[in-house]
Design an enzyme around this catalytic site. Structure first.
Site, PDB file in Angstrom:
ATOM      1  N   ASP A   1      46.019  38.691  40.582  1.00 47.61           N
ATOM      2  CA  ASP A   1      45.539  38.724  41.964  1.00 47.61           C
ATOM      3  C   ASP A   1      46.699  38.596  42.957  1.00 47.61           C
ATOM      4  O   ASP A   1      47.405  37.595  42.984  1.00 47.61           O
ATOM      5  CB  ASP A   1      44.546  37.552  42.127  1.00 47.61           C
TER       6      ASP A   1
ATOM      7  N   ASP B   1      36.596  40.791  48.562  1.00 49.38           N
ATOM      8  CA  ASP B   1      35.617  40.033  47.765  1.00 49.38           C
ATOM      9  C   ASP B   1      34.176  40.354  48.159  1.00 49.38           C
ATOM     10  O   ASP B   1      33.852  40.463  49.336  1.00 49.38           O
ATOM     11  CB  ASP B   1      35.823  38.537  47.967  1.00 49.38           C
TER      12      ASP B   1
END
Ligand code: GAL
Length: 738
Positions: free
Chosen positions: A486, A553
């Site tokens: 990430d 997200d």
């Protein structure tokens, strides 16, 4: 339904704007970082505050990495607003959404609060997408009519962007009585349905309530009744003892006697469409699996049916083992090639066989990964116990029988410091990664972990920067099969790079870790998470990634699902192929919460059917994001429909494209390896619709329809009548041959 009369707004900076009856919008306020309850008080000294735009999050305005921030908005509220109105008992402040939690004070008095701040009893809870509408009684002493009022907004930001971002800024309205009316559905003590007409205001409203019972599959009205109802804050109107049938929902309209205005709503029963699996063994997973030469094999045959069940094979390739009790394939094969053998599963009710091919070569992840990830449920409060409990539930509740196999720990497992030799260490919540990995493998499951190319992860835990090879080796020693990598903390380093605008600068950190993962003597699924920057789908495969997140997200709202699933995936189909998948983020069904506090997904049942159908069409990663220990029957039904899952896992690996966008109707279609097509006919609008597939034959390339199968219901439909009822935010998911 809101029918507010937008009457007035004004705000300013120290200097007040005068009241006006026009539709003005307050777009700016005074702002300062930090948390200080004194800022709620009208007399607070504002000299240290500065102007900020309240229609854009604060991170867009050079306010980054800030947890608390306060806004102060000055308003004049003219008494003329409420004069001569039929109902003028309240004024309402409309602030739009706030990222993530807020408290709002009018002249020092708390008038509203949404979400949770870290110090609150329930802890931090994001409510970033919720519109803040706070009503205050018109006779409330805190209102300074015709004078200066201070609306002080305390915000807590868990993760940037942060702060107020309502497109309309702040508005003040005088609501009508019917604006306080909402309709709820529930069950009485006797188990029968009730409809409740609630009223936010304490003045009674009278009207008529029409209740229709609608068949969920056909959309036909199969029953109707009318009722006289009155409702006030103290005494809501209730119609009880309704008995809709299994496959139907209630459509309700409340009409105000006085104004004739109405409020409509419908119930969302958790209707189960997936037929129960047979008791005899049934193979639900595809007949091919890819592994690299010499890599340990961790694969579990997905077979539903009564337990105990035994697995056997008389022609296993050399070096390969099969656990007779759980169907876990182990061992390894050194030589490249296709190894085909037969696996048999038997229980007291019968036997099933699958002719299976182990493809030993360079490509892994021949179908999208299926499994679980800790983030959408536990967020940073993940622990090893919670991971084990979800993995155990994955087995016990039968999800492993449908191919769910990865158990992935997201952020929150790392210790604050590395070991003296530089290796990454776990924090106290994770007693032993190696033992966890070994246990998962003994069950034929796979083990996933999370890190960042930056010094820190998004949750501010340690990342892999300058330790990439060491970390890849540690993962290997723990038996890791999946790495989610990430971007997050890497942003700081990237910002200083001379070529930061070039795609190469985005590729570099991912290329590096990709190489180190490939050096390990095991297959590690490489999952990029950098939200789609620099068109990652164009180069992800080049860094050996097996999937790449295409967006930011996801969260459990229709707005988020719509934006990520529909808006942002169109056009990405050419980039998906066996081994390399687009990833529109994890699933938002079941109990989620991103924290210690879990709640049911806020998606309606129809939205959940849409979600899983779309993710199947998109050949997306299928990583469940809820607490599996708390799975209910409805969630199991959306996750474990073998015909729906088969679309996601289809061996052709062709992602669906959007073929039709006609108002609220969207049709996405993908070809399947058996020569048929999977088609999702979606209704993304707010009203139920009837859609005739035949109207879109040309766009779909259908000349003559030979067969249609409803995948959720697992039943064949007529080829001559293709008129489908599709509820708001719902789908008709079909497999057609033409
Ligand atoms: C985000 C990522 C989430 C989750 C989180 C962990 O950047 O998109 O899926 O991994 O970080 O801190």
């Amino acid at each position: 339904m809101m029918i507010n009369r937008q009457i007035f707004l004004c705000a300013g900076l120290g200097a007040m704007l005068m009241a006006s009856a026009q539709n003005t919008t307050t777009r700016s306020a005074l702002f300062s970082e930090g948390d200080d309850m004194a800022k709620a008080k009208p007399e607070y000294n504002e000299s240290g505050m500065r102007m900020i735009d309240i229609t854009r999050p604060w991170s867009d305005q050079k306010v980054n990495g800030v947890d608390y921030g306060w806004y102060r908005i000055h308003l004049t509220i003219p008494s003329s607003l409420v004069k001569g109105k039929n109902f003028a008992d309240y004024i309402q402040f409309n602030l739009g959404p706030i990222d993530d939690a807020d408290e709002v004070y009018l002249n020092g008095k708390l008038i509203g609060k949404t979400g949770g701040m870290p110090g609150d009893a329930g802890g931090y809870r994001s409510a970033w997408s919720v519109n803040r509408e706070y009503a205050v009684k018109a006779n409330d002493k805190s209102i300074n009519w015709d004078g200066d009022n201070v609306l002080a907004v305390r915000c807590y930001n868990g993760n940037d962007p942060g702060g107020m971002f309502g497109r309309n800024g702040v508005t003040v309205t005088v609501p009508e009585l019917i604006d306080g009316v909402s309709i709820g559905f529930g069950k009485g003590k006797n188990g029968k349905e009730t409809v409740t007409v609630s009223n936010r205001y304490d003045k009674s409203i009278k009207g008529s309530l029409t209740i229709e019972e609608v068949d969920n599959e056909t959309g036909k009205v199969i029953g109707q009744s009318s009722h006289k109802v009155s409702s006030s804050a103290k005494k809501p109107g209730v119609v009880a003892n309704l008995t809709p049938g299994e496959g139907s929902f209630l459509r309700v309209k409340f009409t105000d006697d006085l104004t004739g205005k109405d409020v409509v709503s419908r119930s969302h029963p958790k209707f189960i469409l997936t037929p129960a699996a047979p008791a005899a063994p049934r193979f639900n997973t595809v007949e091919v699996y890819g592994v690299r030469p010499g890599s340990p094999i961790h694969y579990r045959f997905g077979v539903s049916g009564e337990r105990p069940m035994t697995f056997s094979s008389s022609d296993l390739p050399e070096g390969v083992t099969l656990d007779p009790a759980n169907g876990a394939l182990g061992g390894s094969v050194a030589k490249r090639g296709d190894y085909t053998f037969t696996v048999k599963a038997s229980n007291g009710k019968g036997t099933a066989e699958q002719r299976f091919t182990l493809k030993v070569g360079d490509n892994i992840a021949l179908t999208p990964p299926m499994g679980w990830n800790s983030w959408n449920c536990w967020g940073l409060s993940v622990t090893q116990d919670r991971v084990v409990s979800s993995a155990q539930a994955l087995i016990d509740k039968g999800l492993a029988d449908y191919g769910y196999a990865y158990i992935n720990i997201d952020d929150g497992w790392e210790a604050p410091e590395r070991n003296a030799d530089g290796t990454i260490a776990v924090n106290e919540k994770f007693p032993s990664m190696k033992e966890l990995g070994d246990w998962l493998h003994s069950e034929g499951l796979k083990f996933g972990i999370y890190s960042s190319p930056g010094d820190l992860t998004c949750g501010c835990y340690l990342g892999s920067l300058d330790h990439e090879l060491q970390d890849a080796e540690t993962y290997n020693s723990w038996g890791v099969d999946y790495l989610k990598y990430d971007w997050c903390g890497y942003g700081k380093k990237h910002a200083l790079e001379p070529d930061r605008r070039a795609t190469s600068s985005y590729i570099r950190p991912y290329m590096l870790m990709g190489e180190y993962l490939r050096r390990q003597p095991r297959d590690i699924f490489y999952s990029l998470c950098q939200y789609g920057m620099a068109d990652v789908w164009k180069w992800g495969a080049m860094v050996d990634a097996n999937s790449w997140r295409t967006t930011g997200d996801i969260t459990d709202t229709w707005a988020s699902l719509y934006d990520i699933g529909f808006n942002r995936q169109a056009g990405l189909a050419p980039y998906a192929a066996p081994g390399h998948w687009n990833d529109p983020d994890m699933l938002i069904v079941g109990k989620v919460g991103w924290s210690d506090n879990l709640r049911d997904s806020r998606l309606t049942p129809d939205e959940q059917y849409t979600h899983i159908a779309l993710w199947s069409l998109l050949a997306s990663d299928m990583l469940i994001g809820c607490d599996l220990a708390q799975l209910d029957d409805f969630t199991i039904n959306v996750l474990c429909n073998n015909e729906v899952n088969a679309v996601n896992q289809d061996l052709l690996g062709k992602q669906a494209d959007r073929v039709v966008k006609d108002g609220d109707i969207q049709i996405w279609s993908r070809p399947l390896s058996d020569g048929t097509h999977a088609i999702g006919v979606f209704n993304v609008g707010g009203n139920d619709l009837n859609v005739n597939l035949a109207d879109y034959y040309k766009a779909l390339g259908i000349v003559k329809l030979q067969s249609v199968r409803d995948l959720w219901r697992q039943k064949d439909l007529s080829v001559s009548n293709t008129d489908y009822f599709i509820p708001s935010h719902g789908v008709r998911f079909i497999k057609v041959r033409y």
